[in-house]
Design an enzyme around this catalytic site. Structure first.
Site, PDB file in Angstrom:
ATOM      1  N   LEU A 190       0.821  -1.207   0.000  1.00  0.00           N
ATOM      2  CA  LEU A 190       0.000   0.000   0.000  1.00  0.00           C
ATOM      3  C   LEU A 190       0.856   1.259   0.000  1.00  0.00           C
ATOM      4  O   LEU A 190       0.416   2.321  -0.442  1.00  0.00           O
ATOM      5  CB  LEU A 190      -0.928   0.015   1.216  1.00  0.00           C
ATOM      6  CG  LEU A 190      -2.026  -1.055   1.240  1.00  0.00           C
ATOM      7  CD1 LEU A 190      -2.796  -0.970   2.546  1.00  0.00           C
ATOM      8  CD2 LEU A 190      -2.960  -0.901   0.059  1.00  0.00           C
ATOM      9  N   ASP A 208      -0.429  14.562  15.220  1.00  0.00           N
ATOM     10  CA  ASP A 208      -0.083  14.535  13.796  1.00  0.00           C
ATOM     11  C   ASP A 208      -1.343  14.409  12.937  1.00  0.00           C
ATOM     12  O   ASP A 208      -1.420  13.570  12.047  1.00  0.00           O
ATOM     13  CB  ASP A 208       0.886  13.393  13.490  1.00  0.00           C
ATOM     14  CG  ASP A 208       1.635  13.593  12.162  1.00  0.00           C
ATOM     15  OD1 ASP A 208       1.710  14.752  11.695  1.00  0.00           O
ATOM     16  OD2 ASP A 208       2.138  12.604  11.606  1.00  0.00           O
ATOM     17  N   GLY A 221      10.232   6.073   4.942  1.00  0.00           N
ATOM     18  CA  GLY A 221      11.473   5.945   5.675  1.00  0.00           C
ATOM     19  C   GLY A 221      11.369   5.034   6.888  1.00  0.00           C
ATOM     20  O   GLY A 221      12.342   4.405   7.287  1.00  0.00           O
TER      21      GLY A 221
END
Length: 745
Positions: free
Chosen positions: A21, A137, A25
């Site tokens: 998908l 986030d 990193g």
């Protein structure tokens, strides 16, 4: 969704891997199938991070926190192994794109969709905050769009309320552009629930306008804007309900105490979304959800070279039969069942041969490099809107061989940012062509980089001659010029003076402050005066760059009793000075200028003396056209952006159409290289909404310039569109003139 690689495992923790998908990193996310057949998104951490005790502790925290959240609009954890050599986490698979993908492909979302998005994400955050947590986030990439509502994912950096924003000196946790000022400041402030509310405000502004409220580019620059500058919310009030626009602005307050609570924001969003029917997503996004669902049911096969030997009678690695596919896909259908039969029908639409769902089509990514902030913001915004409308129109067509996606980079129209922006786009392996840059300075800086990399780049508004990028001056086969260059701009003026006004005596005032344009105009008019075939003449009258009083030059020009005056200059102020001097002298003949001076500054400075001036321009006013395509484009632009199309929007729409037509030649191939696009585009003929885009079949690949320039007339304090230059037959202020002989060039 991409095929598994040879190095990918067959299974992990009892989950059979089906496809990739995404990869970044930190690790790789797979589409997998649990033991009960349920599809899951399985995230595997890279070994080098797994070896870091601090990172592994953070991963354990993600599993624990996400596992304790049960709200409907967060994605539940289904399994995990935090102690494995390669730790992993499985969550329910959501058959839909991220908000970032949807906006990149289709542009800003409708107002009601934004309101529903805000209501449900605010509810999710309220539940997170009630559990004593802060997500930290919240961003478009962490929001998935399902048919029944959005889902908030990725609690990898979530923490208890009150912890500081930094885990080490000068290390910012989160995503620039969605970080609250207290997270972005070098002095670590406390991160609490208001930080998530700020991020949600950024998300909703992005969803409504298609642009980040604090811009894009270098992360440190974005962080600086977040802390010190006001957000860009231009036009938001016209795109969503006024009370929702005010609430979003409140979320972006610099001081945490001034932001609303998630519960308060939810109430405003719910009120703004009331009464809009059942479906919350626009049809284009529903199609994306259906496409993702279809891909989940039929993932790309692993390359044959990597497949292990299969004993006779072993069916584990055979392509699934239709019955087996139905079993595999049962839980995928359940993931969208909340949307009812219509959603399921989208998943199971068969092809005419009855062979089951049509295979998913590939995605081709094009990029826009434009000035979306700074002095040229209006120019870049209009082009971005035109590109997004063209992409939406392509993706909405039935039977397409590929979908278009868009990535956007803001260079502010500045040379200094343009080169770094170009390098960033060239580093993106998915980008196969670039529209832009939009300004001369940006094109001059980025053009050689794109040329060296054989990346096709389409100049929509930047003048290639002024940028030093005309095909005669550069050794690149990837420069695609879709506008008339400045060397062509005198033809519309000559045509107007000959065909419409039947001018025989023309005076040209050459402005020394506009060297390139002025000398081109002078040379062309001296070589080919209006009505040249009938003895037309031109007199030339230079004016020094530092001469502000144009009265003496105008008096000299009028001494030859001209019927028309052409001001060969690019400055709106100096063109206005000429207009005032002509008015003071009582000149009532034809007065013409050139597009660089066609600005509000000219109208303001010239006042009543501006009345009747005619200007050439290489762009149209599409809302004034009576063609069916122009009317449809204008209606779509008004519906989405609540305003009329801006300068160069229609031309950007056509440039995108040219790219789509070019990419059609590659069918449904999985990948297309930029160099291939550059080679094919010059052999493609595209009949655009504004003008045909066709190129000469020589090494120069010049745009064939017929029907590529337009005329405008100053009247009543604005520039009014007259039409394509070769179709203008009558001046509004003059009786219709019948030219003695048609001009031929």
């Amino acid at each position: 969704m991409r095929a598994l690689r040879p190095e990918d495992p067959e299974s992990l923790g009892g989950h059979r891997l089906l496809a990739r998908l995404g990869s970044g990193g930190m690790g790789t996310v797979y589409l997998a199938r649990a033991g009960d057949g349920a599809p899951v998104a399985l995230k595997v951490i890279r070994a080098e991070y797994a070896a870091d005790p601090a990172f592994r502790a953070r991963f354990r925290r993600e599993v624990r926190l996400a596992g304790g959240l049960t709200g409907h609009w967060v994605v539940p954890v289904t399994a995990a192994d935090t102690e494995a050599a390669a730790p992993w986490l499985a969550t329910a698979f959501v058959a839909g794109p991220s908000l970032a993908e949807a906006v990149a492909a289709l542009g800003a979302l409708p107002g009601r969709t934004v309101a529903v998005l805000g209501a449900r994400l605010a509810r999710a955050l309220a539940e997170v905050h009630a559990a004593g947590l802060v997500h930290r986030d919240v961003k478009p990439g962490n929001i998935l769009l399902a048919l029944d509502g959005p889902r908030l994912i990725d609690f990898g950096i979530a923490q208890g309320a009150g912890v500081t924003a930094l885990t080490a000196p000068d290390v910012v946790i989160g995503t620039p552009g969605y970080l609250a000022p207290e997270q972005a400041r070098a002095s670590a402030g406390e991160v609490a629930a208001p930080s998530d509310v700020f991020a949600l405000g950024c998300v909703l502004a992005y969803a409504a306008t298609g642009r980040r409220p604090f811009g894009s580019g270098d992360p440190s620059t974005v962080l600086y804007r977040t802390v010190h500058e006001e957000p860009d919310l231009d036009g938001l009030g016209a795109l969503v309900a006024p009370e929702l626009a005010a609430a979003i602005a409140g979320c972006l307050a610099k001081e945490p105490a001034r932001r609303p609570l998630a519960t308060g924001l939810r109430a405003v969003c719910e009120a703004a979304s009331a009464g809009g029917g059942e479906g919350w997503l626009p049809p284009e996004v529903v199609r994306l959800v259906a496409d993702r669902s279809a891909r989940a049911l039929d993932p790309p096969p692993r390359p044959q070279a990597a497949a292990p030997a299969v004993a006779a009678g072993d069916v584990r690695d055979r392509p699934p039969t239709r019955r087996r596919a139905l079993v595999i896909g049962g839980s995928a259908l359940a993931a969208v069942a909340a949307s009812g039969a219509a959603g399921a029908a989208l998943l199971w639409r068969r092809d005419p041969g009855g062979r089951g769902a049509a295979p998913p089509v590939p995605t081709r990514t094009i990029a826009l490099q434009a000035a979306l902030s700074g002095a040229h913001k209006d120019l870049g915004t209009a082009q971005e809107r035109g590109v997004r409308l063209a992409i939406a129109a392509h993706n909405a067509r039935a039977g397409i061989a590929f979908r278009l996606a868009l990535t956007v980079q803001d260079d502010r129209g500045e040379a200094g940012r343009s080169a770094s922006t170009a390098r960033a786009l060239l580093a993106d392996p998915d980008v196969c062509a670039v529209i832009g840059p939009g300004t001369v300075a940006a094109a001059r800086a980025a053009g050689p980089l794109y040329g060296a990399a054989s990346m096709p780049f389409l100049l929509v508004s930047a003048d290639p001659d002024e940028a030093g990028l005309s095909p005669a001056k550069v050794t690149t086969r990837s420069l695609v010029v879709t506008r008339a260059p400045s060397t062509y701009r005198v033809l519309p003026v000559t045509s107007y003076l000959t065909r419409v006004r039947d001018i025989r005596r023309t005076a040209v005032i050459v402005d020394g402050a506009a060297d390139t344009l002025a000398q081109n105009v002078r040379r062309n008019l001296e070589d080919s005066p209006p009505n040249e075939d009938l003895g037309g003449t031109v007199t030339v009258h230079p004016v020094a760059a530092g001469q502000d009083d144009l009265g003496p030059v105008v008096a000299q020009a009028l001494a030859d009793a001209p019927q028309a005056v052409v001001f060969a200059g690019s400055s709106p102020a100096r063109t206005a000075a000429c207009a005032r001097a002509l008015a003071d002298a009582g000149f009532a003949g034809a007065r013409t200028g050139f597009e660089p001076a066609m600005r509000k500054e000219f109208l303001d400075a010239a006042g009543s003396a501006a009345e009747g001036w005619v200007f050439e321009a290489p762009y149209t006013e599409v809302q004034s056209s009576d063609s069916g395509a122009a009317r449809a484009f204008t209606a779509a632009y008004r519906a989405r952006y609540r305003t009329v199309p801006g300068r160069w929007a229609a031309e950007a729409y056509d440039a995108t159409g040219l790219l789509a037509r070019t990419l059609d030649g590659f069918g449904s191939r999985a990948t297309v290289r930029p160099g291939e696009v550059a080679e094919r585009i010059f052999t493609t003929r595209y009949e655009g909404m504004v003008k045909p885009l066709t190129f000469t079949k020589d090494d120069m690949h010049l745009l064939q310039l017929e029907r590529s320039a337009f005329l405008y007339r100053a009247r009543g304090g604005r520039f009014r569109f007259m039409g394509r230059f070769d179709q203008v037959t009558q001046d509004d202020d003059q009786p219709r003139a019948t030219p003695s002989r048609p001009v031929t060039r």
